[in-house]
Write an enzyme that holds these catalytic residues in place. Structure first.
Site, PDB file in Angstrom:
ATOM      1  N   THR A  81      -5.559-107.429 -16.633  1.00 37.47           N
ATOM      2  CA  THR A  81      -6.471-106.483 -15.972  1.00 37.47           C
ATOM      3  C   THR A  81      -6.899-105.439 -17.000  1.00 37.47           C
ATOM      4  OG1 THR A  81      -4.490-105.351 -15.179  1.00 37.47           O
ATOM      5  CG2 THR A  81      -5.652-106.725 -13.592  1.00 37.47           C
ATOM      6  N   THR A 117      -1.317-104.996 -12.935  1.00 39.13           N
ATOM      7  CA  THR A 117      -1.583-103.569 -12.704  1.00 39.13           C
ATOM      8  C   THR A 117      -3.067-103.399 -12.351  1.00 39.13           C
ATOM      9  OG1 THR A 117       0.085-103.113 -14.375  1.00 39.13           O
ATOM     10  CG2 THR A 117      -1.341-101.281 -13.725  1.00 39.13           C
ATOM     11  N   LYS A 203       2.614 -97.651  -9.160  1.00 44.71           N
ATOM     12  CA  LYS A 203       2.670 -98.235 -10.514  1.00 44.71           C
ATOM     13  C   LYS A 203       1.897 -97.341 -11.504  1.00 44.71           C
ATOM     14  CE  LYS A 203       2.886-100.930 -14.034  1.00 44.71           C
ATOM     15  NZ  LYS A 203       4.120-101.080 -14.804  1.00 44.71           N
ATOM     16  N   ASN A 207       3.259 -94.890 -14.989  1.00 46.68           N
ATOM     17  CA  ASN A 207       2.751 -94.934 -16.362  1.00 46.68           C
ATOM     18  C   ASN A 207       1.989 -93.660 -16.726  1.00 46.68           C
ATOM     19  OD1 ASN A 207       3.958 -97.289 -16.984  1.00 46.68           O
ATOM     20  ND2 ASN A 207       2.121 -98.552 -16.990  1.00 46.68           N
ATOM     21  N   HIS A 241      18.033 -77.819 -20.357  1.00 45.63           N
ATOM     22  CA  HIS A 241      17.868 -77.311 -18.994  1.00 45.63           C
ATOM     23  C   HIS A 241      18.003 -78.495 -18.025  1.00 45.63           C
ATOM     24  CE1 HIS A 241      15.901 -75.754 -15.413  1.00 45.63           C
ATOM     25  NE2 HIS A 241      15.994 -74.529 -15.927  1.00 45.63           N
ATOM     26  N   CYS A 257      -0.713-100.557 -21.844  1.00 47.09           N
ATOM     27  CA  CYS A 257      -0.363-100.034 -20.519  1.00 47.09           C
ATOM     28  C   CYS A 257      -0.623 -98.533 -20.431  1.00 47.09           C
ATOM     29  CB  CYS A 257       1.087-100.364 -20.219  1.00 47.09           C
ATOM     30  SG  CYS A 257       1.391-102.141 -20.289  1.00 47.09           S
ATOM     31  N   LYS A 313       4.691 -99.899 -31.142  1.00 43.78           N
ATOM     32  CA  LYS A 313       5.938 -99.121 -31.107  1.00 43.78           C
ATOM     33  C   LYS A 313       7.030 -99.932 -31.809  1.00 43.78           C
ATOM     34  CE  LYS A 313       7.847-100.671 -26.679  1.00 43.78           C
ATOM     35  NZ  LYS A 313       8.425-100.271 -25.397  1.00 43.78           N
TER      36      LYS A 313
HETATM   37  N1  LIG Z   1       2.912-106.552 -20.821  1.00 43.71           N
HETATM   38  C1  LIG Z   1       3.525-105.591 -20.164  1.00 43.71           C
HETATM   39  O1  LIG Z   1       4.373-104.920 -20.699  1.00 43.71           O
HETATM   40  C2  LIG Z   1       3.218-105.328 -18.716  1.00 43.71           C
HETATM   41  C3  LIG Z   1       2.038-105.783 -18.148  1.00 43.71           C
HETATM   42  N2  LIG Z   1       1.751-105.512 -16.851  1.00 43.71           N
HETATM   43  C4  LIG Z   1       0.524-106.006 -16.229  1.00 43.71           C
HETATM   44  O2  LIG Z   1       0.697-107.409 -15.969  1.00 43.71           O
HETATM   45  C5  LIG Z   1      -0.555-108.088 -16.080  1.00 43.71           C
HETATM   46  C6  LIG Z   1      -0.427-109.240 -17.073  1.00 43.71           C
HETATM   47  O3  LIG Z   1      -0.103-108.679 -18.328  1.00 43.71           O
HETATM   48  P1  LIG Z   1       0.462-109.576 -19.538  1.00 43.71           P
HETATM   49  O4  LIG Z   1       1.356-110.641 -19.015  1.00 43.71           O
HETATM   50  O5  LIG Z   1       0.979-108.630 -20.535  1.00 43.71           O
HETATM   51  O6  LIG Z   1      -0.896-110.271 -20.034  1.00 43.71           O
HETATM   52  P2  LIG Z   1      -1.050-111.450 -21.089  1.00 43.71           P
HETATM   53  O7  LIG Z   1      -2.376-111.290 -21.697  1.00 43.71           O
HETATM   54  O8  LIG Z   1       0.167-111.557 -21.950  1.00 43.71           O
HETATM   55  O9  LIG Z   1      -1.055-112.785 -20.184  1.00 43.71           O
HETATM   56  C7  LIG Z   1      -1.991-113.067 -19.183  1.00 43.71           C
HETATM   57  C8  LIG Z   1      -2.196-114.590 -19.096  1.00 43.71           C
HETATM   58  O10 LIG Z   1      -3.034-114.869 -17.958  1.00 43.71           O
HETATM   59  C9  LIG Z   1      -3.856-115.998 -18.290  1.00 43.71           C
HETATM   60  N3  LIG Z   1      -4.956-116.033 -17.317  1.00 43.71           N
HETATM   61  C10 LIG Z   1      -6.129-115.336 -17.283  1.00 43.71           C
HETATM   62  N4  LIG Z   1      -6.817-115.630 -16.175  1.00 43.71           N
HETATM   63  C11 LIG Z   1      -6.095-116.529 -15.478  1.00 43.71           C
HETATM   64  C12 LIG Z   1      -6.271-117.191 -14.242  1.00 43.71           C
HETATM   65  N5  LIG Z   1      -7.345-116.997 -13.463  1.00 43.71           N
HETATM   66  N6  LIG Z   1      -5.319-118.080 -13.837  1.00 43.71           N
HETATM   67  C13 LIG Z   1      -4.226-118.312 -14.589  1.00 43.71           C
HETATM   68  N7  LIG Z   1      -4.014-117.722 -15.778  1.00 43.71           N
HETATM   69  C14 LIG Z   1      -4.906-116.820 -16.196  1.00 43.71           C
HETATM   70  C15 LIG Z   1      -4.247-115.743 -19.723  1.00 43.71           C
HETATM   71  O11 LIG Z   1      -4.674-116.917 -20.357  1.00 43.71           O
HETATM   72  C16 LIG Z   1      -2.909-115.189 -20.295  1.00 43.71           C
HETATM   73  O12 LIG Z   1      -2.120-116.225 -20.843  1.00 43.71           O
HETATM   74  C17 LIG Z   1      -1.591-107.013 -16.482  1.00 43.71           C
HETATM   75  O13 LIG Z   1      -2.167-106.497 -15.334  1.00 43.71           O
HETATM   76  C18 LIG Z   1      -0.723-105.933 -17.130  1.00 43.71           C
HETATM   77  O14 LIG Z   1      -1.302-104.669 -17.069  1.00 43.71           O
HETATM   78  C19 LIG Z   1       2.624-104.820 -16.059  1.00 43.71           C
HETATM   79  C20 LIG Z   1       3.814-104.360 -16.566  1.00 43.71           C
HETATM   80  C21 LIG Z   1       4.209-104.581 -17.938  1.00 43.71           C
HETATM   81  C1  LIG Z   2       6.776 -95.767 -17.120  1.00 43.91           C
HETATM   82  C2  LIG Z   2       7.167 -96.678 -18.236  1.00 43.91           C
HETATM   83  O1  LIG Z   2       8.181 -96.474 -18.856  1.00 43.91           O
HETATM   84  N1  LIG Z   2       6.333 -97.735 -18.495  1.00 43.91           N
HETATM   85  C3  LIG Z   2       6.641 -98.732 -19.520  1.00 43.91           C
HETATM   86  C4  LIG Z   2       5.388 -98.964 -20.374  1.00 43.91           C
HETATM   87  O2  LIG Z   2       5.759 -99.809 -21.463  1.00 43.91           O
HETATM   88  P1  LIG Z   2       5.267 -99.400 -22.959  1.00 43.91           P
HETATM   89  O3  LIG Z   2       5.927-100.306 -23.907  1.00 43.91           O
HETATM   90  O4  LIG Z   2       3.781 -99.303 -22.962  1.00 43.91           O
HETATM   91  O5  LIG Z   2       5.860 -97.906 -23.008  1.00 43.91           O
HETATM   92  P2  LIG Z   2       6.481 -96.978 -24.149  1.00 43.91           P
HETATM   93  O6  LIG Z   2       7.745 -97.518 -24.700  1.00 43.91           O
HETATM   94  O7  LIG Z   2       6.536 -95.627 -23.544  1.00 43.91           O
HETATM   95  O8  LIG Z   2       5.395 -97.006 -25.325  1.00 43.91           O
HETATM   96  C5  LIG Z   2       4.057 -96.595 -25.163  1.00 43.91           C
HETATM   97  C6  LIG Z   2       3.614 -95.757 -26.352  1.00 43.91           C
HETATM   98  O9  LIG Z   2       4.106 -94.428 -26.199  1.00 43.91           O
HETATM   99  C7  LIG Z   2       4.711 -93.980 -27.408  1.00 43.91           C
HETATM  100  N2  LIG Z   2       5.784 -93.014 -27.080  1.00 43.91           N
HETATM  101  C8  LIG Z   2       6.761 -93.406 -26.223  1.00 43.91           C
HETATM  102  C9  LIG Z   2       7.780 -92.515 -25.890  1.00 43.91           C
HETATM  103  C10 LIG Z   2       7.779 -91.225 -26.451  1.00 43.91           C
HETATM  104  O10 LIG Z   2       8.656 -90.385 -26.202  1.00 43.91           O
HETATM  105  N3  LIG Z   2       6.764 -90.862 -27.285  1.00 43.91           N
HETATM  106  C11 LIG Z   2       5.764 -91.743 -27.615  1.00 43.91           C
HETATM  107  O11 LIG Z   2       4.859 -91.379 -28.382  1.00 43.91           O
HETATM  108  C12 LIG Z   2       5.233 -95.280 -28.039  1.00 43.91           C
HETATM  109  O12 LIG Z   2       5.446 -95.130 -29.412  1.00 43.91           O
HETATM  110  C13 LIG Z   2       4.116 -96.253 -27.707  1.00 43.91           C
HETATM  111  O13 LIG Z   2       3.061 -96.152 -28.643  1.00 43.91           O
HETATM  112  O14 LIG Z   2       4.384 -99.627 -19.610  1.00 43.91           O
HETATM  113  C14 LIG Z   2       4.772-100.906 -19.052  1.00 43.91           C
HETATM  114  C15 LIG Z   2       3.595-101.474 -18.299  1.00 43.91           C
HETATM  115  O15 LIG Z   2       3.270-100.982 -17.258  1.00 43.91           O
HETATM  116  O16 LIG Z   2       3.001-102.445 -18.757  1.00 43.91           O
HETATM  117  C16 LIG Z   2       5.953-100.698 -18.111  1.00 43.91           C
HETATM  118  O17 LIG Z   2       6.347-101.951 -17.565  1.00 43.91           O
HETATM  119  C17 LIG Z   2       7.104-100.041 -18.900  1.00 43.91           C
HETATM  120  O18 LIG Z   2       8.207 -99.821 -18.018  1.00 43.91           O
END
Ligand SMILES: NC(=O)C1=CN([C@@H]2O[C@H](COP(=O)(O)OP(=O)(O)OC[C@H]3O[C@@H](n4cnc5c(N)ncnc54)[C@H](O)[C@@H]3O)[C@@H](O)[C@H]2O)C=CC1
Ligand SMILES: CC(=O)N[C@@H]1[C@@H](OP(=O)(O)OP(=O)(O)OC[C@H]2O[C@@H](n3ccc(=O)[nH]c3=O)[C@H](O)[C@@H]2O)O[C@H](C(=O)O)[C@@H](O)[C@@H]1O
Length: 426
Positions: A81, A117, A203, A207, A241, A257, A313
């Protein structure tokens, strides 16, 4: 239960594996042939060791990769997304396409769950009408709801299995059916939201809260500099604190994210000023670090700068919205470099990139020794374990000038300064 997972990327593959490890039969479908072929060969493109083993075990078990989505009790949507910056809104084309794929497969009492998301309201107002075209009404004939994923890249398996899960159905029966499925896998507590829109909102709340907190830490870093105060020491003291918990300042907020999800709030609300301001503060940080490099070197003209870390990161290989790459772009851009050159000359700055976690055919990555050899400054932009033990003697013997910019405060300042370094922090 039979589950069909749409999207086998970082989240979908982990989620599919979670259900397989807990006794379910999962069909995995991805639109990308390359992704499917790799998985069919048992070779997931996963770089976290624990997650890779977890996924491989699932592939050896009841995770079947299919060239088309199949009918199942539960249809889980885990597709991308992204944010469309030109349109100023979430790009929901992948969610819509997945919904259209699910539509012909639906049978009475099947349940559709969105994990991607999304802006609040997406499940009820975007997904539901597409599914309803099947002739089966969501909330009456089929279940529909939202369950956000919250696992942290770098600690995926642990968080997948232990984080609380929030779930929200579009009606009580949908919520109950989703609870029934997620209740079969180990997680923290299952937290039931009043509806799908609230679950989507929560959600984003999580974030955006982190993004705002980091923006506060970054604002403090810039303010503290004006007062000659060490911001990290100030935050450490303030956090004693019982009701204060400020995060760490750094070179910027990367990943796909935190820099993206808070923008989803603005889709249907004009009241997002604080969240928008936090985004601007965090987006400014790479430029601020580039300024520090220019200041330390006096000029950028004919200088060589080594960027240590292009992952967003520490200990991950993902370069999306990477602060290190943004700093590199700013320093090597003749237009912005010109503004940053103290003596007014044109800055033909050479940039060298190094990252032990990233492999990319589009980035010219160098070994640590090659990146540092003869460079005028190094900027430490990702907190990789490999950088924790950097030896000032070795780095000093390679660098042309002893300038180390350390926005994450990874190095011990005393030790580096004893070795003649100018250690520049934020
Ligand atoms: N990566 C993360 O840390 C997190 C991601 N999310 C959310 O989860 C969702 C997925 O993220 P990721 O897994 O990281 O993305 P990603 O880019 O790693 O994987 C998505 C996959 O979906 C496939 N795809 C696209 N359209 C499709 C369809 N119509 N049917 C079946 N497959 C399809 C793509 O080819 C790709 O392999 C996003 O909304 C993201 O914001 C939520 C929490 C953590
Ligand atoms: C609320 C929360 O902790 N969300 C997480 C986050 O994962 P993500 O890897 O993007 O988060 P992160 O470790 O905070 O890193 C994001 C960015 O923020 C920076 N960062 C992080 C912590 C900090 O104190 N200062 C800072 O500058 C990191 O270096 C990085 O560039 O976003 C993910 C998501 O939603 O995709 C979610 O699943 C994860 O749990």
């Amino acid at each position: 239960m039979e589950i069909c997972v749409h999207g086998l990327g970082y989240i979908g593959l982990a989620t599919a594996s979670l259900f397989v490890h807990n006794g379910h039969k999962v069909i995995g479908y991805d639109t990308d042939d390359r992704v499917r072929r790799r998985l069919e060969r048992g070779e997931p493109e996963v770089t976290e060791e624990e997650l890779e083993t977890y996924v491989r075990d699932a592939l050896d078990g009841e995770l079947t990769i299919s060239s088309h989505p199949e009918a199942a009790d539960y249809q889980l949507i885990c597709v991308p997304t992204p944010y469309d910056r030109d349109a100023g809104r979430a790009d929901l084309q992948y969610v819509e396409a997945a919904a259209r794929n699910v539509r012909p497969l639906l049978r009475a009492d099947d349940v559709v769950v969105l994990e991607s998301t999304v802006p609040p309201g997406t499940t009820a107002t975007v997904l539901s009408p597409i599914l309803a075209e099947s002739g089966l009404e969501p909330g009456t004939d089929i279940g529909l709801g939202y369950v956000p994923e919250t696992m942290l890249p770098g600690n995926a398996v642990t968080e997948l299995q232990s984080n609380d899960r929030i779930l929200g159905g579009i009606d009580a029966d949908s919520t109950a059916a989703i609870e029934e499925l997620y209740g079969t896998v180990p997680t923290g507590d299952l937290r039931v939201a009043p509806d799908a829109t609230t679950a989507e909102f929560v959600k984003l709340v999580q974030n955006a809260f982190r993004d705002v907190n980091i923006a506060y830490a970054n604002t403090l870093a810039l303010t503290a500099r004006d007062y000659g105060v060490d911001v990290r020491e100030a935050i450490r003291l303030a956090n004693n604190h019982p009701r204060v918990d400020i995060l760490r300042p750094g070179p910027g907020v990367g990943g796909h994210c935190l820099p993206v999800d808070p923008l989803f709030f603005a889709e249907r609300s004009d009241e997002t000023q604080l969240v928008d301001a936090a985004r601007r503060v965090n987006d400014r940080m790479p430029g601020y670090v580039a300024d520090l490099v220019a200041e330390a070197l006096g000029t950028l003209e004919d200088k060589t700068v080594a960027i240590l870390g292009v992952a967003y990161k520490g200990n991950v290989d993902d370069t999306r919205n990477s602060p290190g790459l943004e700093i590199a772009r700013i320093l090597s851009d003749p237009e912005t470099a010109e503004l940053r050159v103290a003596d007014g000359g044109m800055g033909a700055t050479e940039i060298r990139l190094c990252d032990p976690h990233v492999t990319s055919p589009t980035l010219e990555l160098e070994s640590l020794a090659d990146a540092l050899d003869g460079a005028d400054a190094a900027v430490l932009t990702s907190a990789h374990d490999e950088f924790a033990d950097l030896d000032p003697r070795r780095v000093g013997s390679l660098l042309g000038e002893r300038v180390m910019v350390d926005p994450l405060a990874l190095m011990d300042a005393d030790s580096w300064e004893q070795h003649g370094f100018e250690l520049v922090g934020i």
